[in-house]
Scaffold this motif. Structure first.
Motif, PDB file in Angstrom:
ATOM      1  N   GLN A  98      -1.438  -4.119  -5.295  1.00  0.00           N
ATOM      2  CA  GLN A  98      -2.665  -3.418  -6.340  1.00  0.00           C
ATOM      3  C   GLN A  98      -2.920  -2.093  -5.707  1.00  0.00           C
ATOM      4  OE1 GLN A  98      -4.080  -3.275  -9.657  1.00  0.00           O
ATOM      5  NE2 GLN A  98      -3.535  -0.894  -8.907  1.00  0.00           N
ATOM      6  N   GLN A  99      -2.792  -1.900  -4.516  1.00  0.00           N
ATOM      7  CA  GLN A  99      -2.872  -0.658  -3.853  1.00  0.00           C
ATOM      8  C   GLN A  99      -2.024  -0.361  -3.143  1.00  0.00           C
ATOM      9  OE1 GLN A  99      -4.778  -1.767   0.871  1.00  0.00           O
ATOM     10  NE2 GLN A  99      -4.197   0.410   0.876  1.00  0.00           N
TER      11      GLN A  99
ATOM     12  N   SER B 102      -0.996   1.978  -6.640  1.00  0.00           N
ATOM     13  CA  SER B 102      -1.523   2.273  -6.635  1.00  0.00           C
ATOM     14  C   SER B 102      -1.331   3.702  -5.349  1.00  0.00           C
ATOM     15  CB  SER B 102      -3.371   2.639  -5.912  1.00  0.00           C
ATOM     16  OG  SER B 102      -3.722   1.818  -6.570  1.00  0.00           O
TER      17      SER B 102
END
Length: 397
Positions: free
Chosen positions: A194-195, A198
């Motif tokens: 997810q990081q 992003s």
């Protein structure tokens, strides 16, 4: 001048986009069936209106249409998160993807600035994929290649998986990189990335998916994702691909789509290199440096679309304005039960070429095509490449 050209490019109306979404999300409708329905009825809405009756004729008592409320909710959710649904034929639809066999009619694209979609509109795209459980050396080489190729103006696409995929995305962050999702455009998988995702979006990267919002990927969804990766790319670079890895599925799709297959050799003692080494034995380009890739890909960059001469030009651009239904449509809707049953009797669980079925039954092609749609919408027909058909097991009643 470029801006003026883009403004004149075709776009679906809101009403058309809603109908396209409802059609592709309806029961037993995939990309190929969508196109057959569109060609028969002239518009997505006309096809939607016909689906329940077509399915009933094919032997299914009830049929599930994707509701207007659900379609509106999906579109609203997409816009809320900064994504949008792009139709094949619209300017933002990836040009290389348009020419594959049965491309997705609608593609969700998520980016920081959804109005530009510069990455997904480029033809200069390369895929870098490989083992999830990659070695340190494999990850290092993936980063080197992705960084060097990005500096040469290539957009890197991969699947946001662990290992090689993640390394390639990280190295291409500054110039923008694309992630293809097996689930919905709002479902980052694996969650541990997810990081990274992003960071990709913040750095003008993008994500693509043909699956519904909220869809959690299943094992059988990843081959569809892999088909998007190869379809959007001029070539596919494999690093540490095991003998039965998903990366080899992507390579097979690349071969079918007339894309370059480039493989990095590895130690014969490392099981993670067996698949890539076998690809090289079978004719894939052996890659040891960025220069090797550039030498192979440079001639491809200036080649005009379509890259695959086997794809009909009509597959590349559908009309954005609804068309009148073909004159043959009303005639085929009156096809008799005898004709329908003769087609079902001629089919079996053994795949048969459609042209052979046409000759065997003697039924006019437009009528045969619609009968096949009826059987398919009823969940009784399976299509095989290149143009073969079979009844699904248990549906020979």
């Amino acid at each position: 001048m470029e801006t003026a050209t883009k403004s004149r490019a075709p776009h679906l109306s809101d009403t058309q986009r809603l109908a396209w979404l409802r059609l592709i999300r309806s029961e037993n409708v995939g990309p190929r069936t969508f196109r057959e329905l569109f060609n028969h009825f002239g518009s997505a809405q006309a096809a939607l209106d016909a689906l329940p009756e077509l399915s009933r004729r094919g032997g299914k008592k009830s049929y599930r249409l994707f509701s207007k409320d659900k379609a509106e909710a999906e579109l609203a959710s997409l816009y809320k998160m900064g994504a949008r649904l792009v139709a094949m034929g619209e300017p933002a639809y990836p040009p290389l993807l348009r020419e594959i066999d049965a491309p997705p009619p609608l593609l969700a694209i998520r980016a920081r600035d959804p109005l530009q979609q510069e990455l997904t509109g480029t033809q200069k795209t390369l895929a870098i994929i490989g083992a999830r459980n990659c070695s340190v050396a494999g990850a290092k080489f993936a980063k080197q290649l992705a960084g060097d190729l990005s500096s040469q103006g290539f957009t890197i696409i991969s699947g946001l998986a662990r290992g090689i995929d993640s390394a390639a995305h990280q190295a291409a962050l500054n110039s923008g990189t694309i992630a293809a999702f097996a689930g919905g455009i709002d479902t980052v998988y694996p969650k541990e990335n997810q990081q990274l995702f992003s960071a990709m979006i913040a750095a003008n990267g993008a994500a693509i998916s043909e699956m519904p919002m909220g869809w959690n990927p299943r094992a059988r969804d990843f081959p569809r994702r892999n088909r998007l990766i190869s379809g959007m790319s001029l070539g596919v670079v494999l690093i540490e691909a095991a003998e039965k890895s998903g990366s080899l599925h992507t390579a097979r799709y690349a071969l079918e789509q007339n894309r370059e297959i480039l493989a990095v050799p590895g130690s014969p003692l490392d099981p993670r290199s067996v698949g890539a080494n076998k690809l090289i034995q079978q004719g894939a380009a052996l890659i040891q440096s960025t220069e090797d890739i550039l030498e192979i890909m440079e001639p491809k960059i200036s080649v005009s679309l379509p890259l695959n001469p086997g794809i009909d030009d009509s597959a590349i651009s559908w009309p954005m304005q609804d068309q009148a239904a073909p004159e043959t449509t009303q005639a085929t809707l009156t096809a008799g039960e005898h004709e329908r049953q003769s087609v079902i009797d001629a089919l079996s669980e053994t795949p048969i070429d459609q042209d052979e079925l046409l000759r065997f039954t003697g039924i006019p092609l437009p009528t045969l095509q619609l009968i096949l749609l009826e059987i398919e919408l009823a969940g009784r027909l399976e299509r095989h490449k290149p143009n073969k058909l079979s009844l699904i097991h248990g549906s020979t009643a």
